[in-house]
Design a protein around this motif. Structure first.
Motif, PDB file in Angstrom:
ATOM      1  N   VAL A  11       0.859  -1.187   0.000  1.00 12.67           N
ATOM      2  CA  VAL A  11       0.000   0.000   0.000  1.00 12.67           C
ATOM      3  C   VAL A  11       0.895   1.238   0.000  1.00 12.67           C
ATOM      4  O   VAL A  11       1.727   1.406   0.893  1.00 12.67           O
ATOM      5  N   ILE A  60      -4.628   1.275   7.919  1.00 10.61           N
ATOM      6  CA  ILE A  60      -4.410  -0.048   7.321  1.00 10.61           C
ATOM      7  C   ILE A  60      -3.387  -0.819   8.153  1.00 10.61           C
ATOM      8  O   ILE A  60      -3.566  -2.014   8.437  1.00 10.61           O
ATOM      9  N   THR A  89      -7.751  -4.828   2.919  1.00 15.34           N
ATOM     10  CA  THR A  89      -7.337  -4.064   1.747  1.00 15.34           C
ATOM     11  C   THR A  89      -8.285  -4.167   0.556  1.00 15.34           C
ATOM     12  O   THR A  89      -8.063  -3.507  -0.467  1.00 15.34           O
TER      13      THR A  89
END
Length: 140
Positions: free
Chosen positions: A9, A89, A134
């Motif tokens: 990410v 995240i 995700t």
């Protein structure tokens, strides 16, 4: 059976150069895999062979990570548009028991000398573990 994948990410809002993105993602991927190897007690088994990295044979049972070295794993690059989203995240990954390597650049070549969180990568994992974290993120 689903195949494992390594999620990466990247913060798109930083507008990093392509080379900087590649370097930061590389740092994250290597850090996540090394941490996973250490957790499994397999770090001493890693060595270079025929232009790649392999695990020496072991009497330890096969795991998702050791199978990854034998067969490879997909890497999926996603993005977020803020530091807050990246940190969220990372927090969700850790709450789910997954290794995630959060990378903070020192700011020497970009970011005006300020340490800056740029990206993260997960350990190789099955979709049922990473998709809840995700799955809604766009591809980079």
């Amino acid at each position: 059976m689903d195949k494992p994948k390594q999620m990466i990410v990247v913060r798109r809002d930083l507008k990093m150069r392509k080379g900087k993105i590649a370097a930061q993602a590389g740092h994250a991927c290597v850090t996540a895999v090394l941490a996973a190897l250490e957790r499994e007690g397999r770090l001493s088994q890693v060595h270079a062979q025929d232009g790649g990295i392999v695990l020496t044979p072991s009497d330890k049972p096969a795991t998702l990570l050791s199978e990854w070295f034998a067969r490879g794993v997909a890497k999926v690059c996603l993005y977020v548009d803020s530091e807050e989203a990246l940190l969220a995240i990372d927090r969700k990954a850790k709450e789910a028991g997954l290794i995630s390597a959060l990378i903070c650049d020192n700011g020497i070549t970009e970011f005006h000398g300020r340490p800056t969180y740029t990206c993260l990568a997960f350990e190789p994992a099955l979709p049922d573990r990473v998709d809840p974290i995700t799955g809604e993120l766009p591809l980079f």
